[in-house]
Design an enzyme around this catalytic site. Structure first.
Site, PDB file in Angstrom:
ATOM      1  N   PHE A 155       0.819  -1.223   0.000  1.00 27.97           N
ATOM      2  CA  PHE A 155       0.000   0.000   0.000  1.00 27.97           C
ATOM      3  C   PHE A 155       0.849   1.269   0.000  1.00 27.97           C
ATOM      4  CE2 PHE A 155      -2.609  -3.373   1.767  1.00 27.97           C
ATOM      5  CZ  PHE A 155      -3.774  -3.228   1.033  1.00 27.97           C
ATOM      6  N   LYS A 157       2.896   4.613  -0.927  1.00 28.63           N
ATOM      7  CA  LYS A 157       2.634   5.670  -1.905  1.00 28.63           C
ATOM      8  C   LYS A 157       3.971   6.132  -2.459  1.00 28.63           C
ATOM      9  CE  LYS A 157       0.625   8.350   1.255  1.00 28.63           C
ATOM     10  NZ  LYS A 157       0.537   7.473   2.439  1.00 28.63           N
ATOM     11  N   GLU A 158       4.098   6.194  -3.768  1.00 29.40           N
ATOM     12  CA  GLU A 158       5.327   6.764  -4.322  1.00 29.40           C
ATOM     13  C   GLU A 158       5.472   8.178  -3.783  1.00 29.40           C
ATOM     14  OE1 GLU A 158       5.756   6.386  -8.585  1.00 29.40           O
ATOM     15  OE2 GLU A 158       5.173   4.285  -8.458  1.00 29.40           O
ATOM     16  N   ALA A 258      -9.567  18.445  -5.734  1.00 27.65           N
ATOM     17  CA  ALA A 258      -9.834  18.471  -7.169  1.00 27.65           C
ATOM     18  C   ALA A 258      -8.528  18.796  -7.881  1.00 27.65           C
ATOM     19  CB  ALA A 258     -10.880  19.545  -7.466  1.00 27.65           C
ATOM     20  N   GLY A 263      -3.154   9.937 -12.162  1.00 31.82           N
ATOM     21  CA  GLY A 263      -2.309   9.167 -13.078  1.00 31.82           C
ATOM     22  C   GLY A 263      -1.536   8.151 -12.275  1.00 31.82           C
ATOM     23  N   CYS A 266      -0.587   2.956 -10.774  1.00 33.66           N
ATOM     24  CA  CYS A 266      -1.526   2.082 -10.062  1.00 33.66           C
ATOM     25  C   CYS A 266      -3.006   2.362 -10.315  1.00 33.66           C
ATOM     26  CB  CYS A 266      -1.230   2.153  -8.563  1.00 33.66           C
ATOM     27  SG  CYS A 266       0.356   1.404  -8.171  1.00 33.66           S
TER      28      CYS A 266
HETATM   29  N1  LIG Z   1       4.561   1.793  -7.719  1.00 33.33           N
HETATM   30  C1  LIG Z   1       3.709   1.824  -6.707  1.00 33.33           C
HETATM   31  O1  LIG Z   1       3.448   2.868  -6.105  1.00 33.33           O
HETATM   32  C2  LIG Z   1       3.021   0.573  -6.255  1.00 33.33           C
HETATM   33  C3  LIG Z   1       2.364   0.565  -5.007  1.00 33.33           C
HETATM   34  C4  LIG Z   1       1.737  -0.610  -4.586  1.00 33.33           C
HETATM   35  C5  LIG Z   1       1.741  -1.736  -5.414  1.00 33.33           C
HETATM   36  N2  LIG Z   1       2.365  -1.692  -6.629  1.00 33.33           N
HETATM   37  C6  LIG Z   1       2.361  -2.903  -7.442  1.00 33.33           C
HETATM   38  O2  LIG Z   1       3.632  -3.539  -7.304  1.00 33.33           O
HETATM   39  C7  LIG Z   1       4.021  -4.150  -8.544  1.00 33.33           C
HETATM   40  C8  LIG Z   1       5.361  -3.605  -8.987  1.00 33.33           C
HETATM   41  O3  LIG Z   1       5.206  -2.213  -9.273  1.00 33.33           O
HETATM   42  P1  LIG Z   1       6.462  -1.256  -9.491  1.00 33.33           P
HETATM   43  O4  LIG Z   1       5.933   0.130  -9.613  1.00 33.33           O
HETATM   44  O5  LIG Z   1       7.497  -1.566  -8.475  1.00 33.33           O
HETATM   45  O6  LIG Z   1       6.955  -1.780 -10.930  1.00 33.33           O
HETATM   46  P2  LIG Z   1       8.326  -1.443 -11.682  1.00 33.33           P
HETATM   47  O7  LIG Z   1       8.009  -1.525 -13.119  1.00 33.33           O
HETATM   48  O8  LIG Z   1       8.943  -0.217 -11.114  1.00 33.33           O
HETATM   49  O9  LIG Z   1       9.274  -2.676 -11.277  1.00 33.33           O
HETATM   50  C9  LIG Z   1       9.073  -3.997 -11.679  1.00 33.33           C
HETATM   51  C10 LIG Z   1      10.441  -4.633 -11.885  1.00 33.33           C
HETATM   52  O10 LIG Z   1      10.307  -6.037 -12.068  1.00 33.33           O
HETATM   53  C11 LIG Z   1      11.308  -6.461 -12.978  1.00 33.33           C
HETATM   54  N3  LIG Z   1      10.948  -7.800 -13.489  1.00 33.33           N
HETATM   55  C12 LIG Z   1       9.959  -8.115 -14.361  1.00 33.33           C
HETATM   56  N4  LIG Z   1       9.927  -9.469 -14.526  1.00 33.33           N
HETATM   57  C13 LIG Z   1      10.873  -9.984 -13.717  1.00 33.33           C
HETATM   58  C14 LIG Z   1      11.289 -11.304 -13.424  1.00 33.33           C
HETATM   59  N5  LIG Z   1      10.700 -12.383 -13.976  1.00 33.33           N
HETATM   60  N6  LIG Z   1      12.315 -11.492 -12.561  1.00 33.33           N
HETATM   61  C15 LIG Z   1      12.905 -10.414 -11.981  1.00 33.33           C
HETATM   62  N7  LIG Z   1      12.547  -9.152 -12.205  1.00 33.33           N
HETATM   63  C16 LIG Z   1      11.541  -8.927 -13.070  1.00 33.33           C
HETATM   64  C17 LIG Z   1      11.345  -5.353 -14.001  1.00 33.33           C
HETATM   65  O11 LIG Z   1      12.563  -5.367 -14.734  1.00 33.33           O
HETATM   66  C18 LIG Z   1      11.195  -4.117 -13.104  1.00 33.33           C
HETATM   67  O12 LIG Z   1      12.455  -3.604 -12.710  1.00 33.33           O
HETATM   68  C19 LIG Z   1       2.863  -3.884  -9.503  1.00 33.33           C
HETATM   69  O13 LIG Z   1       1.980  -4.975  -9.487  1.00 33.33           O
HETATM   70  C20 LIG Z   1       2.192  -2.663  -8.924  1.00 33.33           C
HETATM   71  O14 LIG Z   1       0.842  -2.579  -9.268  1.00 33.33           O
HETATM   72  C21 LIG Z   1       3.017  -0.574  -7.049  1.00 33.33           C
END
Ligand SMILES: NC(=O)c1ccc[n+]([C@@H]2O[C@H](COP(=O)([O-])OP(=O)(O)OC[C@H]3O[C@@H](n4cnc5c(N)ncnc54)[C@H](O)[C@@H]3O)[C@@H](O)[C@H]2O)c1
Length: 444
Positions: A155, A157-158, A258, A263, A266
């Site tokens: 959960f 937040k970036e 608002a 974007g 997620c």
């Molecule tokens: N970014 C957010 O704020 C956030 C918050 C909560 C949940 N999530 C969820 O977490 C997940 C990851 O999001 P993210 O923003 O970190 O993605 P991201 O794209 O920043 O990172 C994903 C990484 O996984 C690597 N990867 C892909 N396939 C792989 C494999 N088979 N083995 C090893 N590495 C592999 C990619 O090269 C990439 O570096 C998503 O499902 C997203 O919805 C993201």
């Protein structure tokens, strides 16, 4: 504990670094060699406040390491976190290719008990898919190795990811087996010393919880955006309305602003994926369909305001954009409203000069070389030659700018405030024309 993080992106790197910080031995795997090379070199590939120091500290202590070697990574961690991307497919469903590939690799190389923790945001039923995928690999190898599959949605937040991970509101764990639950409790105990925050539930409920949270937040935003557009027509000020309704504890002030649309990596994809899940199960989520439509329209609101002010063709015009990232304190531009705006402005013949404190590199990667788009080294430098200033991301450094300087530099002294950062009256007092979102105030 020995932990492997499969996927070292926003979620994987933050999770890995924070788990190393409490004494675990963490190995982060990624298939992206460039990313791993940057990390091995002591740098981090993303902008996330506080993260670099934690990565450095734990890498120096030998508790946080990086690799592209899959067999080594499966061998390392009793806990195998899957934190790979789950981007949207054409039909809106979550693309589980990377999750399945990660599960397959684990099944192909594991020799001893493993807990596979789904941290990626994945549709209900994915834990079963991961379990079956690993079973298939073990079958093919003709061996039987015990393992558990856990859902542990993230959960964070970036922009506040480290803080969120270190001090979570809640830690959701979907788990049907006691051995894995105990390991998860031990792993997260250091992050909840003040009081218990772990919510243990069945796997499917945990998977759905993540989508429910993002869908609810997206709904609040779209609702406020539609209300803002109505307020503007009615000569009401959505900021006053926000205060008026936020004071009701059933509504609350958080996440009630608002703006120019949501974007990021997620909300857009998770809203789509949840709708898709519903459709697959013979249901139609009418509220979420409207949320998505309202957001698509809201991302065009700034362009509509600009064309209403400057005309349908913008040849010869130049606009200064403050903010490219989808929100402050990140360099992430996935689905950012700035992208829709820049495409729209340049399509109508305008030039754009953009400034962002962290996302300029990312913008160069996203947009490539475009003659109509330039980047400025500072907010004020972006105003040179510009007809108007457009605020797209609410970075802190934009909150109290030198309005006299803005007035001097802008050709037309017009400000489009896509995040309602300023009080209209105050900006107008500097001789600037002000356009906010839903600020249809009767005050001139
Ligand atoms: N970014 C957010 O704020 C956030 C918050 C909560 C949940 N999530 C969820 O977490 C997940 C990851 O999001 P993210 O923003 O970190 O993605 P991201 O794209 O920043 O990172 C994903 C990484 O996984 C690597 N990867 C892909 N396939 C792989 C494999 N088979 N083995 C090893 N590495 C592999 C990619 O090269 C990439 O570096 C998503 O499902 C997203 O919805 C993201």
């Amino acid at each position: 504990m020995k932990i492997t993080m499969v996927g070292t992106g926003y979620v994987g790197l933050v999770t890995g670094a924070c788990l190393a910080d409490t004494g675990n031995e963490v190995l982060c795997l990624d298939l992206d060699e460039r990313k791993i090379a940057i990390l091995k070199d002591g740098r981090i590939p993303i902008h996330e406040p506080g993260l670099e120091a934690i990565v450095r500290r734990n890498a120096a202590a030998g508790r946080l390491r990086f690799t592209t070697d899959v067999a080594h990574s499966v061998d390392h961690g009793t806990m195998q976190f899957i934190a790979v991307g789950t981007p949207p497919e054409e039909d809106g469903s979550a693309d589980l290719r990377h999750v399945v590939a990660a599960a397959r690799s684990i099944g192909r190389h594991m020799h001893a008990y493993r807990v596979i923790v789904d941290k990626s945001t994945v549709p209900v039923g994915t834990a079963d898919l991961v379990r079956d995928t690993i079973a298939g690999e073990l079958n093919a190898r003709g061996i039987d190795v015990p393992y558990s599959v856990v859902s542990n949605p993230e959960f964070l937040k970036e922009g506040a990811a480290v803080e969120d991970f270190m001090r979570p509101d809640r830690v959701v764990v979907g788990c049907d087996d006691e051995r894995a639950t105990q390991l998860m409790r031990a792993l997260y105990a250091p992050f909840q010393r003040n009081h218990e925050r772990m919510l243990v539930m069945d796997v499917r409920s945990a998977e759905l919880t993540k989508y429910a949270a993002n869908a609810m937040l997206a709904t609040r935003i779209s609702f406020m955006n539609e209300l803002a557009n109505l307020a503007e027509r009615l000569g009401a000020d959505v900021e006053q309305v926000r205060r008026g309704i936020g004071s009701d504890p059933r509504i609350g002030y958080h996440f009630l602003y608002a703006g120019a649309g949501y974007g990021g990596s997620c909300f857009p994809k998770d809203v789509k994926a949840l709708q898709h899940t519903a459709q697959e199960n013979g249901m139609h989520l009418r509220v979420l369909e409207a949320v998505e439509q309202a957001n698509e329209a809201q991302k065009r609101v700034l362009l509509d305001k600009i064309t209403a002010r400057f005309g349908e063709r913008l040849d010869g015009r130049c606009f200064a954009l403050w903010g490219l990232a989808f929100k402050p304190d990140t360099d992430d531009m996935r689905e950012a409203p700035s992208r829709v705006l820049i495409d729209g402005l340049t399509r109508l013949g305008a030039r754009v000069v953009a400034y962002d404190p962290a996302a300029l590199h990312e913008a160069q990667r996203v947009f490539g070389d475009q003659p109509a788009l330039r980047y400025a080294p500072s907010p004020m430098a972006a105003l040179e030659d510009a007809d108007a200033l457009v605020i797209v991301t609410e970075w802190k450094e934009f909150r109290s700018p030198d309005f006299e300087e803005i007035t001097r530099r802008l050709r037309h002294r017009v400000v489009f405030d896509g995040r309602n950062l300023y009080e209209p009256q105050m900006v107008r007092a500097f001789g600037l024309e002000y356009h906010g979102i839903g600020r249809g105030t009767s005050v001139p």
